[in-house]
Design a protein around this motif. Structure first.
Motif, PDB file in Angstrom:
ATOM      1  N   GLY A  99       5.471   4.524   1.597  1.00 19.94           N
ATOM      2  CA  GLY A  99       4.869   5.328   0.540  1.00 19.94           C
ATOM      3  C   GLY A  99       4.252   4.526  -0.587  1.00 19.94           C
ATOM      4  O   GLY A  99       3.958   5.084  -1.654  1.00 19.94           O
ATOM      5  N   ILE A 100       4.037   3.225  -0.382  1.00 17.73           N
ATOM      6  CA  ILE A 100       3.399   2.417  -1.413  1.00 17.73           C
ATOM      7  C   ILE A 100       1.926   2.801  -1.530  1.00 17.73           C
ATOM      8  O   ILE A 100       1.360   2.873  -2.620  1.00 17.73           O
ATOM      9  CB  ILE A 100       3.528   0.910  -1.099  1.00 17.73           C
ATOM     10  N   VAL A 101       1.302   3.061  -0.380  1.00 11.41           N
ATOM     11  CA  VAL A 101      -0.084   3.513  -0.330  1.00 11.41           C
ATOM     12  C   VAL A 101      -0.158   4.712   0.610  1.00 11.41           C
ATOM     13  O   VAL A 101       0.773   4.981   1.371  1.00 11.41           O
ATOM     14  CB  VAL A 101      -1.034   2.390   0.162  1.00 11.41           C
ATOM     15  N   SER A 102      -1.304   5.397   0.580  1.00 13.99           N
ATOM     16  CA  SER A 102      -1.412   6.640   1.349  1.00 13.99           C
ATOM     17  C   SER A 102      -2.036   6.462   2.725  1.00 13.99           C
ATOM     18  O   SER A 102      -1.799   7.274   3.615  1.00 13.99           O
ATOM     19  CB  SER A 102      -2.215   7.677   0.554  1.00 13.99           C
ATOM     20  N   ASP A 103      -2.870   5.415   2.911  1.00 17.72           N
ATOM     21  CA  ASP A 103      -3.530   5.255   4.206  1.00 17.72           C
ATOM     22  C   ASP A 103      -3.911   3.793   4.427  1.00 17.72           C
ATOM     23  O   ASP A 103      -3.679   2.937   3.567  1.00 17.72           O
ATOM     24  CB  ASP A 103      -4.763   6.157   4.306  1.00 17.72           C
ATOM     25  N   ASP A 104      -4.493   3.520   5.595  1.00 22.38           N
ATOM     26  CA  ASP A 104      -4.841   2.148   5.961  1.00 22.38           C
ATOM     27  C   ASP A 104      -5.837   1.525   4.995  1.00 22.38           C
ATOM     28  O   ASP A 104      -5.716   0.353   4.627  1.00 22.38           O
ATOM     29  CB  ASP A 104      -5.417   2.114   7.375  1.00 22.38           C
ATOM     30  N   ASP A 105      -6.839   2.301   4.591  1.00 21.36           N
ATOM     31  CA  ASP A 105      -7.860   1.758   3.688  1.00 21.36           C
ATOM     32  C   ASP A 105      -7.259   1.350   2.352  1.00 21.36           C
ATOM     33  O   ASP A 105      -7.607   0.303   1.785  1.00 21.36           O
ATOM     34  CB  ASP A 105      -8.971   2.786   3.467  1.00 21.36           C
ATOM     35  N   GLU A 106      -6.349   2.162   1.841  1.00 24.59           N
ATOM     36  CA  GLU A 106      -5.715   1.812   0.562  1.00 24.59           C
ATOM     37  C   GLU A 106      -4.815   0.597   0.716  1.00 24.59           C
ATOM     38  O   GLU A 106      -4.714  -0.237  -0.192  1.00 24.59           O
ATOM     39  CB  GLU A 106      -4.920   3.006   0.020  1.00 24.59           C
ATOM     40  N   ALA A 107      -4.165   0.479   1.880  1.00 21.23           N
ATOM     41  CA  ALA A 107      -3.327  -0.696   2.136  1.00 21.23           C
ATOM     42  C   ALA A 107      -4.187  -1.961   2.162  1.00 21.23           C
ATOM     43  O   ALA A 107      -3.776  -3.018   1.663  1.00 21.23           O
ATOM     44  CB  ALA A 107      -2.585  -0.535   3.457  1.00 21.23           C
ATOM     45  N   PHE A 108      -5.365  -1.864   2.733  1.00 20.73           N
ATOM     46  CA  PHE A 108      -6.277  -3.007   2.790  1.00 20.73           C
ATOM     47  C   PHE A 108      -6.745  -3.386   1.392  1.00 20.73           C
ATOM     48  O   PHE A 108      -6.835  -4.569   1.045  1.00 20.73           O
ATOM     49  CB  PHE A 108      -7.451  -2.660   3.693  1.00 20.73           C
ATOM     50  N   ARG A 109      -7.033  -2.380   0.558  1.00 15.20           N
ATOM     51  CA  ARG A 109      -7.420  -2.664  -0.836  1.00 15.20           C
ATOM     52  C   ARG A 109      -6.249  -3.307  -1.583  1.00 15.20           C
ATOM     53  O   ARG A 109      -6.453  -4.216  -2.403  1.00 15.20           O
ATOM     54  CB  ARG A 109      -7.854  -1.378  -1.535  1.00 15.20           C
ATOM     55  N   PHE A 110      -5.029  -2.843  -1.323  1.00 13.92           N
ATOM     56  CA  PHE A 110      -3.821  -3.425  -1.911  1.00 13.92           C
ATOM     57  C   PHE A 110      -3.765  -4.921  -1.594  1.00 13.92           C
ATOM     58  O   PHE A 110      -3.524  -5.758  -2.473  1.00 13.92           O
ATOM     59  CB  PHE A 110      -2.603  -2.696  -1.326  1.00 13.92           C
ATOM     60  N   LEU A 111      -4.010  -5.264  -0.333  1.00 11.38           N
ATOM     61  CA  LEU A 111      -3.962  -6.662   0.086  1.00 11.38           C
ATOM     62  C   LEU A 111      -5.057  -7.477  -0.596  1.00 11.38           C
ATOM     63  O   LEU A 111      -4.795  -8.575  -1.103  1.00 11.38           O
ATOM     64  CB  LEU A 111      -4.118  -6.751   1.604  1.00 11.38           C
ATOM     65  N   ARG A 112      -6.274  -6.973  -0.631  1.00 13.75           N
ATOM     66  CA  ARG A 112      -7.377  -7.731  -1.225  1.00 13.75           C
ATOM     67  C   ARG A 112      -7.139  -7.976  -2.716  1.00 13.75           C
ATOM     68  O   ARG A 112      -7.461  -9.047  -3.239  1.00 13.75           O
ATOM     69  CB  ARG A 112      -8.703  -7.004  -0.996  1.00 13.75           C
ATOM     70  N   ARG A 113      -6.591  -6.988  -3.412  1.00 13.67           N
ATOM     71  CA  ARG A 113      -6.321  -7.178  -4.843  1.00 13.67           C
ATOM     72  C   ARG A 113      -5.209  -8.191  -5.067  1.00 13.67           C
ATOM     73  O   ARG A 113      -5.255  -8.985  -6.012  1.00 13.67           O
ATOM     74  CB  ARG A 113      -5.982  -5.832  -5.478  1.00 13.67           C
ATOM     75  N   ALA A 114      -4.187  -8.154  -4.215  1.00 17.58           N
ATOM     76  CA  ALA A 114      -3.119  -9.158  -4.316  1.00 17.58           C
ATOM     77  C   ALA A 114      -3.685 -10.551  -4.048  1.00 17.58           C
ATOM     78  O   ALA A 114      -3.311 -11.524  -4.715  1.00 17.58           O
ATOM     79  CB  ALA A 114      -1.996  -8.834  -3.338  1.00 17.58           C
ATOM     80  N   LEU A 115      -4.602 -10.652  -3.084  1.00 15.97           N
ATOM     81  CA  LEU A 115      -5.217 -11.938  -2.781  1.00 15.97           C
ATOM     82  C   LEU A 115      -6.080 -12.428  -3.939  1.00 15.97           C
ATOM     83  O   LEU A 115      -6.124 -13.629  -4.218  1.00 15.97           O
ATOM     84  CB  LEU A 115      -6.064 -11.825  -1.514  1.00 15.97           C
ATOM     85  N   ALA A 116      -6.787 -11.516  -4.607  1.00 11.06           N
ATOM     86  CA  ALA A 116      -7.612 -11.919  -5.759  1.00 11.06           C
ATOM     87  C   ALA A 116      -6.735 -12.520  -6.853  1.00 11.06           C
ATOM     88  O   ALA A 116      -7.084 -13.536  -7.466  1.00 11.06           O
ATOM     89  CB  ALA A 116      -8.386 -10.714  -6.281  1.00 11.06           C
ATOM     90  N   GLU A 117      -5.582 -11.900  -7.100  1.00  9.67           N
ATOM     91  CA  GLU A 117      -4.658 -12.437  -8.093  1.00  9.67           C
ATOM     92  C   GLU A 117      -4.108 -13.784  -7.639  1.00  9.67           C
ATOM     93  O   GLU A 117      -3.985 -14.731  -8.433  1.00  9.67           O
ATOM     94  CB  GLU A 117      -3.501 -11.452  -8.325  1.00  9.67           C
ATOM     95  N   TYR A 118      -3.783 -13.880  -6.358  1.00  8.03           N
ATOM     96  CA  TYR A 118      -3.259 -15.129  -5.800  1.00  8.03           C
ATOM     97  C   TYR A 118      -4.259 -16.270  -5.967  1.00  8.03           C
ATOM     98  O   TYR A 118      -3.905 -17.372  -6.403  1.00  8.03           O
ATOM     99  CB  TYR A 118      -2.919 -14.912  -4.324  1.00  8.03           C
TER     100      TYR A 118
END
Length: 227
Positions: A99-118
């Motif tokens: 339940g962190i995100v609602s679908d695959d696309d949002e999960a992918f955006r979650f990853l890209r934003r974490a990578l940008a911070e990284y």
């Protein structure tokens, strides 16, 4: 998990970025139900799933290598930098199922934003203050290289004085924080909010999200290899 890559500081830096983003996406009720060890375990699991799928340039990101990284991957948040098809299915499914995100696309955006911070943190210049400071981070209490956090961010100094929120003598007050804790502070509130409402370490530590981050960060071993 325990490939050679998993023993690098970059692996753990990426893990911390994921952990902060999990806290940001969780609701207050979700966070209350989750134990501190559960956050650590979940962040470790997600990192283990995602890390092998990342381009080598991302996994080897450092201040010295920032030029070549930006040549090969100019914008880590773009779909060209990382494709959904190449991302771990388990990583995506776990974020959705918990339940962190609602679908695959949002999960992918979650990853890209974490990578940008990284990438921002991995390529940041080392703090010059590490040679002159030996005290513990004022949030996680670890003895590691520290950065200084302007408790009243410099970008809003003019507004602070105009509005009369604080006297001029307070403008240059700082807290000494490790880089992960410094990043966590700036993620939970905007500069104006920090200046007006969270202008001491004590006030920051009254926030529930910073308290949860503090418990997580205190268990990490920043600045050393872990594997």
């Amino acid at each position: 998990m325990h490939s050679s890559a998993s023993s690098t500081s970059q692996f753990y830096l990426f893990k911390d970025c994921l952990a902060r983003r999990i806290l940001q996406y969780q609701t207050a009720g979700d966070a209350d139900d989750a134990s501190d060890s559960a956050l650590d375990d979940f962040a470790t699991y997600l990192t283990t799933e995602a890390w092998p799928t990342l381009p080598s340039a991302l996994k080897e990101a450092t201040y010295e290598a920032r030029g070549s990284l930006r040549q090969s991957i100019p914008d880590v948040e773009s779909e060209d930098a990382l494709s959904l098809d190449s991302t771990s299915a388990a990583f995506i499914e776990s974020l959705v199922s918990y339940g962190i995100v609602s679908d695959d696309d949002e999960a992918f955006r979650f990853l890209r934003r974490a990578l940008a911070e990284y990438v921002e943190q991995a390529c940041a210049p080392p703090p010059v203050w590490s040679s002159t400071r030996s005290k513990e981070c004022e949030i996680c209490q670890q003895e590691v290289p520290l950065t200084y956090h302007h408790l009243i961010p410099k970008s809003v100094h003019a507004k602070v004085l105009k509005k009369g929120w604080h006297p001029e003598s307070m403008l240059n007050s700082v807290a000494w924080l490790c880089r992960p804790c410094h990043s966590a502070v700036h993620q939970v509130a905007r500069c104006e909010d920090l200046a007006r409402n969270f202008y001491t370490v004590g006030l920051l530590l009254e926030r529930e999200d910073i308290q949860r981050w503090q418990k997580y960060a205190a268990k990490q071993r920043y600045g050393v290899r872990r594997g």
